[in-house]
Design a protein around this motif. Structure first.
Motif, PDB file in Angstrom:
ATOM      1  N   ASP A 305     -18.998   4.603 -19.323  1.00 49.85           N
ATOM      2  CA  ASP A 305     -17.062   3.779 -19.265  1.00 49.85           C
ATOM      3  C   ASP A 305     -16.714   3.581 -20.193  1.00 49.85           C
ATOM      4  O   ASP A 305     -16.180   3.039 -19.713  1.00 49.85           O
ATOM      5  CB  ASP A 305     -18.505   2.404 -19.270  1.00 49.85           C
ATOM      6  CG  ASP A 305     -20.070   2.403 -18.108  1.00 49.85           C
ATOM      7  OD1 ASP A 305     -19.257   2.670 -16.443  1.00 49.85           O
ATOM      8  OD2 ASP A 305     -21.292   1.837 -18.136  1.00 49.85           O
ATOM      9  N   LEU A 306     -16.977   3.414 -21.205  1.00 50.83           N
ATOM     10  CA  LEU A 306     -16.034   4.130 -22.115  1.00 50.83           C
ATOM     11  C   LEU A 306     -14.784   5.031 -22.647  1.00 50.83           C
ATOM     12  O   LEU A 306     -13.950   4.937 -22.419  1.00 50.83           O
ATOM     13  CB  LEU A 306     -16.476   3.730 -23.610  1.00 50.83           C
ATOM     14  CG  LEU A 306     -17.522   3.000 -24.301  1.00 50.83           C
ATOM     15  CD1 LEU A 306     -18.668   3.259 -25.000  1.00 50.83           C
ATOM     16  CD2 LEU A 306     -16.872   1.178 -24.771  1.00 50.83           C
ATOM     17  N   ARG A 307     -15.393   6.107 -22.030  1.00 50.03           N
ATOM     18  CA  ARG A 307     -15.018   7.520 -21.634  1.00 50.03           C
ATOM     19  C   ARG A 307     -13.647   7.238 -20.180  1.00 50.03           C
ATOM     20  O   ARG A 307     -12.982   7.342 -20.212  1.00 50.03           O
ATOM     21  CB  ARG A 307     -15.712   8.452 -21.013  1.00 50.03           C
ATOM     22  CG  ARG A 307     -15.995   9.486 -22.373  1.00 50.03           C
ATOM     23  CD  ARG A 307     -14.339   9.686 -22.899  1.00 50.03           C
ATOM     24  NE  ARG A 307     -14.600  11.197 -24.544  1.00 50.03           N
ATOM     25  CZ  ARG A 307     -13.922  11.187 -24.853  1.00 50.03           C
ATOM     26  NH1 ARG A 307     -12.609  10.892 -24.841  1.00 50.03           N
ATOM     27  NH2 ARG A 307     -14.308  12.545 -25.688  1.00 50.03           N
ATOM     28  N   CYS A 308     -14.034   6.632 -18.950  1.00 47.60           N
ATOM     29  CA  CYS A 308     -13.485   6.112 -18.292  1.00 47.60           C
ATOM     30  C   CYS A 308     -12.012   4.975 -18.429  1.00 47.60           C
ATOM     31  O   CYS A 308     -11.107   5.271 -18.364  1.00 47.60           O
ATOM     32  CB  CYS A 308     -13.919   5.551 -17.209  1.00 47.60           C
ATOM     33  SG  CYS A 308     -15.391   6.919 -16.269  1.00 47.60           S
ATOM     34  N   LEU A 309     -12.621   4.234 -19.923  1.00 52.45           N
ATOM     35  CA  LEU A 309     -11.557   2.829 -20.412  1.00 52.45           C
ATOM     36  C   LEU A 309     -10.794   3.484 -20.836  1.00 52.45           C
ATOM     37  O   LEU A 309      -9.351   3.188 -20.683  1.00 52.45           O
ATOM     38  CB  LEU A 309     -13.358   1.683 -21.069  1.00 52.45           C
ATOM     39  CG  LEU A 309     -11.688   0.827 -21.533  1.00 52.45           C
ATOM     40  CD1 LEU A 309     -11.081  -0.281 -20.544  1.00 52.45           C
ATOM     41  CD2 LEU A 309     -12.623  -0.415 -22.124  1.00 52.45           C
ATOM     42  N   LEU A 310     -11.044   4.406 -21.872  1.00 48.79           N
ATOM     43  CA  LEU A 310     -10.654   5.189 -22.876  1.00 48.79           C
ATOM     44  C   LEU A 310      -9.510   6.319 -21.611  1.00 48.79           C
ATOM     45  O   LEU A 310      -8.365   6.795 -22.573  1.00 48.79           O
ATOM     46  CB  LEU A 310     -10.556   5.674 -24.193  1.00 48.79           C
ATOM     47  CG  LEU A 310     -11.809   4.846 -25.074  1.00 48.79           C
ATOM     48  CD1 LEU A 310     -12.490   5.787 -26.376  1.00 48.79           C
ATOM     49  CD2 LEU A 310     -10.888   3.940 -25.292  1.00 48.79           C
ATOM     50  N   ASP A 311      -9.679   6.341 -20.868  1.00 52.67           N
ATOM     51  CA  ASP A 311      -8.606   7.198 -20.071  1.00 52.67           C
ATOM     52  C   ASP A 311      -7.494   6.192 -19.792  1.00 52.67           C
ATOM     53  O   ASP A 311      -6.330   7.029 -19.390  1.00 52.67           O
ATOM     54  CB  ASP A 311      -9.329   6.775 -18.243  1.00 52.67           C
ATOM     55  CG  ASP A 311     -10.054   8.910 -18.644  1.00 52.67           C
ATOM     56  OD1 ASP A 311     -10.182   8.897 -19.515  1.00 52.67           O
ATOM     57  OD2 ASP A 311     -10.626   8.542 -17.263  1.00 52.67           O
ATOM     58  N   LEU A 312      -7.991   4.702 -20.629  1.00 57.32           N
ATOM     59  CA  LEU A 312      -6.206   4.066 -19.844  1.00 57.32           C
ATOM     60  C   LEU A 312      -5.477   4.444 -21.435  1.00 57.32           C
ATOM     61  O   LEU A 312      -3.865   4.247 -20.771  1.00 57.32           O
ATOM     62  CB  LEU A 312      -6.145   2.538 -20.265  1.00 57.32           C
ATOM     63  CG  LEU A 312      -7.367   2.294 -19.179  1.00 57.32           C
ATOM     64  CD1 LEU A 312      -7.579   0.681 -18.957  1.00 57.32           C
ATOM     65  CD2 LEU A 312      -6.896   2.453 -17.252  1.00 57.32           C
ATOM     66  N   LEU A 313      -6.258   4.887 -22.096  1.00 60.99           N
ATOM     67  CA  LEU A 313      -5.342   5.131 -23.065  1.00 60.99           C
ATOM     68  C   LEU A 313      -4.878   6.973 -23.405  1.00 60.99           C
ATOM     69  O   LEU A 313      -5.225   7.576 -23.491  1.00 60.99           O
ATOM     70  CB  LEU A 313      -5.651   4.540 -24.554  1.00 60.99           C
ATOM     71  CG  LEU A 313      -6.051   3.827 -24.888  1.00 60.99           C
ATOM     72  CD1 LEU A 313      -6.382   2.614 -25.691  1.00 60.99           C
ATOM     73  CD2 LEU A 313      -4.711   2.299 -24.262  1.00 60.99           C
ATOM     74  N   PRO A 314      -3.365   6.965 -24.121  1.00 59.37           N
ATOM     75  CA  PRO A 314      -2.421   6.067 -24.933  1.00 59.37           C
ATOM     76  C   PRO A 314      -1.860   5.867 -23.764  1.00 59.37           C
ATOM     77  O   PRO A 314      -1.382   6.572 -22.634  1.00 59.37           O
ATOM     78  CB  PRO A 314      -1.614   7.083 -25.847  1.00 59.37           C
ATOM     79  CG  PRO A 314      -2.099   8.785 -25.082  1.00 59.37           C
ATOM     80  CD  PRO A 314      -3.211   8.449 -24.404  1.00 59.37           C
TER      81      PRO A 314
END
Length: 337
Positions: A305-314
């Protein structure tokens, strides 16, 4: 004419659908139209062309083609746009290859990780899947005949989901159940491996972040070793707008450009992220429960879930979380941590 009405590019009659700004709604070139006709033999005619809403990496058009024998074919023409439209010398969706033929288009519109060949491979495996997915009709992966690398696909019935709160429980169950036959497909090893889009080389919270320490902590966790998980065939970009619905029933799953070999948790995580941004954390958690239920037991590791969320960055110009989405992302992030 109102902005919400666009003209059918063949009949020149109004059609009720959102007008799409260039490049996503850019009409196919004459060479591309000719290629589509030739795919159906002598006497084939294109009776209607209209741009389809959504998407930033493809130009998608719905087509109705009538063959010389009079049979009608409902199709989607899918053309590849530049992966990075803000690259130096690149105009979003436009290049020197547009309007011409030649293999040089492939180098402008696709790269090794995001290519028509990848979607062709995915659709080949999906032919054995019980969930409705587009079928490949014809392909010009090098852009040798079209104005860009292109695929011609069957068009599935339905529309993107428009659930109201009372519909959500049933929609979530169907979204969860649709993943099971996808993950059960054989041949996953033939697909490229899952690679997170954010390689954690630039740790910069969203512009509208109010708790940057949460994002830094997420990066620290994501920098650690990934949990052990078997590789399966995964959609990789599974979210509501990549599904089709009719009368409350799921009628298809589309957009397989990012299909990969990877952990099941990636598909669950991508859907949870999009649900959290659209409806809030409670709905994202409900989807996790639904998938656990239909899968007969699934322990979703927060790492994915964290990995998918961090796909929003940068974030990049033109791709910045709104204040509302940043707030919802941080609420969701706090639950993951």
């Amino acid at each position: 004419m109102p902005e919400s009405v666009f003209m059918d590019l063949v009949t020149r009659s109004p059609a009720l659908a959102p007008a799409l700004a260039l490049p996503v709604g850019a009409p196919p070139s004459p060479a591309t139209v000719r290629w589509v006709r030739e795919c159906f033999g002598r006497g084939a005619e294109i009776r209607a062309i209209r741009p389809l809403p959504g998407g930033t990496a493809h130009a998608n058009h719905a087509l109705v083609v009538e063959s010389g024998s009079g049979s009608e074919h409902r199709l989607v023409l899918r053309r590849w746009l530049p992966r990075d439209p803000l690259a130096p010398g690149g105009i979003p969706g436009v290049s020197g290859a547009v309007g011409t033929s030649g293999s040089s288009a492939a180098t402008v519109f696709a790269d090794g990780e995001f290519s028509p060949e990848r979607e062709i491979a995915a659709l080949t495996l999906l032919a054995a899947c019980e969930i409705p997915t587009p079928a490949l009709v014809a392909a010009d992966p090098a852009g040798a005949h079209c104005d860009a690398p292109a695929l011609l696909l069957t068009r599935l019935p339905g529309h993107p989901p428009r659930p109201v709160p009372d519909d959500l429980p049933e929609v979530l169950i169907q979204l969860a159940a649709a993943l099971l036959p996808v993950h059960a497909l054989r041949g996953a090893a033939s697909m490229p491996p899952y690679i997170p889009r954010n390689r954690l080389d630039l740790r910069q919270p969203p512009k509208h972040a109010t708790r940057p320490e949460l994002w830094e902590r997420a990066c620290e966790i994501a920098s650690g070793p990934a949990p052990d998980a078997p590789s399966r065939f995964v959609h990789r970009d599974y979210h509501p707008d990549n599904t089709l619905w009719s009368r409350g029933r799921l009628t298809g799953v589309v957009d397989w450009s990012d299909a990969s070999s990877g952990p099941v948790g990636v598909d669950v995580g991508q859907m949870r992220l999009r649900l959290a941004l659209r409806y809030g954390v409670r709905v994202a958690d409900r989807f996790r429960e639904c998938f656990d239920q239909v899968a007969g037991g699934h322990d979703q590791d927060p790492y994915w879930d964290l990995r998918c969320l961090l796909d929003l960055l940068p974030e990049e110009p033109g791709r910045v979380l709104s204040e509302r989405d940043a707030a919802r992302a941080e609420e969701y992030l706090q639950t993951l941590l």
